[in-house]
Design a protein around this motif. Structure first.
Motif, mmCIF file in Angstrom:
data_model
loop_
_atom_site.group_PDB
_atom_site.id
_atom_site.type_symbol
_atom_site.label_atom_id
_atom_site.label_comp_id
_atom_site.label_asym_id
_atom_site.label_seq_id
_atom_site.Cartn_x
_atom_site.Cartn_y
_atom_site.Cartn_z
ATOM 1 N N UNK A 1 8.583 22.023 18.606
ATOM 2 C CA UNK A 1 7.623 23.061 18.243
ATOM 3 C C UNK A 1 8.263 24.083 17.300
ATOM 4 N N UNK A 2 9.520 24.437 17.557
ATOM 5 C CA UNK A 2 10.215 25.370 16.663
ATOM 6 C C UNK A 2 10.327 24.778 15.264
ATOM 7 N N UNK B 1 8.550 24.508 9.589
ATOM 8 C CA UNK B 1 8.050 23.684 8.485
ATOM 9 C C UNK B 1 6.723 24.216 7.967
ATOM 10 N N UNK B 2 5.797 24.543 8.868
ATOM 11 C CA UNK B 2 4.505 25.093 8.447
ATOM 12 C C UNK B 2 4.670 26.427 7.742
ATOM 13 N N UNK B 3 5.608 27.235 8.193
ATOM 14 C CA UNK B 3 5.835 28.526 7.557
ATOM 15 C C UNK B 3 6.385 28.351 6.144
ATOM 16 N N UNK C 1 -3.876 27.020 11.413
ATOM 17 C CA UNK C 1 -2.455 26.729 11.208
ATOM 18 C C UNK C 1 -1.783 26.373 12.534
ATOM 19 N N UNK C 2 -2.182 27.055 13.609
ATOM 20 C CA UNK C 2 -1.648 26.730 14.936
ATOM 21 C C UNK C 2 -1.998 25.307 15.338
ATOM 22 N N UNK C 3 -3.236 24.880 14.994
ATOM 23 C CA UNK C 3 -3.644 23.511 15.305
ATOM 24 C C UNK C 3 -2.802 22.496 14.529
ATOM 25 N N UNK D 1 -0.221 19.399 15.990
ATOM 26 C CA UNK D 1 -0.188 18.006 15.547
ATOM 27 C C UNK D 1 1.195 17.623 15.041
ATOM 28 N N UNK D 2 1.802 18.506 14.251
ATOM 29 C CA UNK D 2 3.131 18.214 13.714
ATOM 30 C C UNK D 2 4.174 18.181 14.828
ATOM 31 N N UNK D 3 3.998 19.001 15.859
ATOM 32 C CA UNK D 3 4.915 18.980 17.002
ATOM 33 C C UNK D 3 4.889 17.629 17.707
#
Length: 435
Positions: free
Chosen positions: A82-83, A88-90, A113-115, A119-121
């Motif tokens: 998650x980190x 990465x999203x940031x 963005x949280x969603x 998904x990426x996590x």
């Protein structure tokens, strides 16, 4: 102080939040000790002690998982996927215009963005879980342990698939627990889980320092480590609270018969604007050459040189590269997360100005100048915090757990949690938790 703690539990809403947070912490720690299906638990325990003492390339992941990684439990990956997904999203927000537009939409865009982060996590959990299972099957997770090859006795596709799915589900469960703490508990849930994971390794690490000490039956080294730890905590508290306040004045405007504006505020610029992210980036990047050398099984000159110089955390080459990478990533992360032109534009649109400066480009240049001046001491501070405890503790043992990164995260999360508790108590009693 005792009366302050009693005041916390006398507040009904805060008491419920604290008890809920403690319940989630207990569930998280229980899951960190549940073995993964298909793993020979006795062989794992036989190899964990030697691997913990000798270090290894997966030390950072093991630190963030609270020791669950090397024990190959359901929560083996912990909160690290998650980190990684959040970072990465940031970073992608600066590159991809659609994500930047979502960020500016407020709560709705942030929810989207949280969603994407969730998904990426899950995707990263599948990837990292597959790598962990493959490493455990090959015996490379504990290279110095003679029974490492028997950790996963069944190499069938079905067993491997079940192990990967279980690790992925455990990571998703950890993410869900963190979000529950954020919504119904105290503090940021993800930060709280990281805090618990790191703090859970401290007692064992301190006892290792005492056992491996040679002077005064180990108590001298134990005392030195405690003193260095307290000094680092004091330094972290001092610097994390330090900030440069840029004054902003808003002009008074008359709309009808009412006047608006005319107030003065400030822009708080922290000395450590980048937080702990540069340390994580530098640590991850330094693991790449050692990982390549380990899994390539090469006996070439470059592989031998990497193994000798970039595996031990107290080697001079490792220390120098680590420090330079931290300084670089500190400037890099601040540059992509704080945009002086955007801040100057927002101030101008709101009818504000910095005293002595024109609105617009001169304000942006001034903010960029101040930010660069602040980033230098912040970057040097991060390098000092990351290296001094690591080198000092490596001389007495327990270097994997008692690192500057762990001290920085624990103190930062503790400060933010105390601030939140303090604000909630002030709403109820008009006097805070700390005076």
């Amino acid at each position: 102080m005792l009366s302050a703690f009693a005041k916390v539990f006398r507040t009904p809403d805060l008491r419920k939040k604290l008890l809920f947070t403690l319940g989630i912490i207990v569930l998280y720690r229980v899951g960190s000790h549940v073995p993964l299906p298909g793993v020979n638990y006795r062989d794992v325990q036989a190899c964990v002690d030697a691997a913990t003492k000798s270090g290894g390339l997966l030390g950072l992941v093991n630190l963030f998982s609270g020791g669950a990684l090397l024990q190959i439990t359901v929560f083996a990956l912990g909160i690290l996927p998650y980190i990684t997904a959040s970072i990465i999203l940031q970073l992608l927000t600066v590159v991809i215009p659609k994500l930047e537009a979502l960020k500016k939409e407020g709560a709705a865009g942030q929810g989207k963005i949280t969603q994407y982060t969730r998904y990426l996590t899950v995707a990263l959990a599948v990837l990292q879980g597959t790598g962990l299972v493959a490493t455990a099957r090959s015996g490379a997770l504990f290279p110095s342990c003679p029974t490492a090859a028997g950790i996963v006795p069944d190499h069938s596709i079905l067993t491997t698939l079940v192990m990967v799915l279980t690790i992925t589900a455990g990571t998703a469960c950890v993410m869900w627990l963190g979000e529950l703490v954020t919504e119904r508990g105290v503090g940021n849930g993800m930060s709280m889980l990281i805090f618990i994971s790191i703090a859970s390794t401290f007692p064992g690490a301190l006892w290792t320092v005492k056992q491996e000490g040679q002077i005064a039956d180990g108590w001298l080294g134990f005392g030195v480590v405690i003193l260095v730890g307290f000094a680092m905590v004091a330094l972290v508290v001092f610097v994390e609270q330090a900030q440069r306040r840029i004054p902003v004045q808003y002009a008074k405007r008359m709309i009808g018969r009412k006047s608006y504006g005319g107030t003065a505020t400030y822009i708080p610029l922290k000395v450590n604007q980048a937080g702990v992210v540069p340390v994580i980036f530098a640590s991850s990047l330094l693991y790449i050459p050692a990982l390549i050398a380990q899994f390539s099984n090469s006996h070439a000159g470059w592989a031998t040189w990497v193994t000798q110089n970039f595996v031990r955390g107290n080697h001079p080459y490792y220390v120098l590269a680590y420090f330079l990478l931290i300084v670089f990533f500190a400037f890099f992360y601040v540059a992509i997360t704080f945009n002086p032109e955007e801040v100057a534009g927002n101030i101008k649109q709101s009818g504000g100005f910095i005293p002595g400066l024109r609105a617009g480009r001169p304000t942006a240049e001034y903010l960029g100048y101040v930010l660069n001046r602040l980033t230098w001491p912040g970057a040097l501070y991060l390098g000092l915090i990351a290296l001094v405890p690591t080198v000092a503790f490596a001389s007495f043992g327990g270097a994997n757990q008692l690192t500057g990164t762990s001290i920085l995260i624990i103190v930062s999360v503790g400060l933010e949690t105390v601030k939140q508790i303090n604000s909630q108590i002030e709403q109820q009693n008009y006097t805070g938790f700390l005076r």
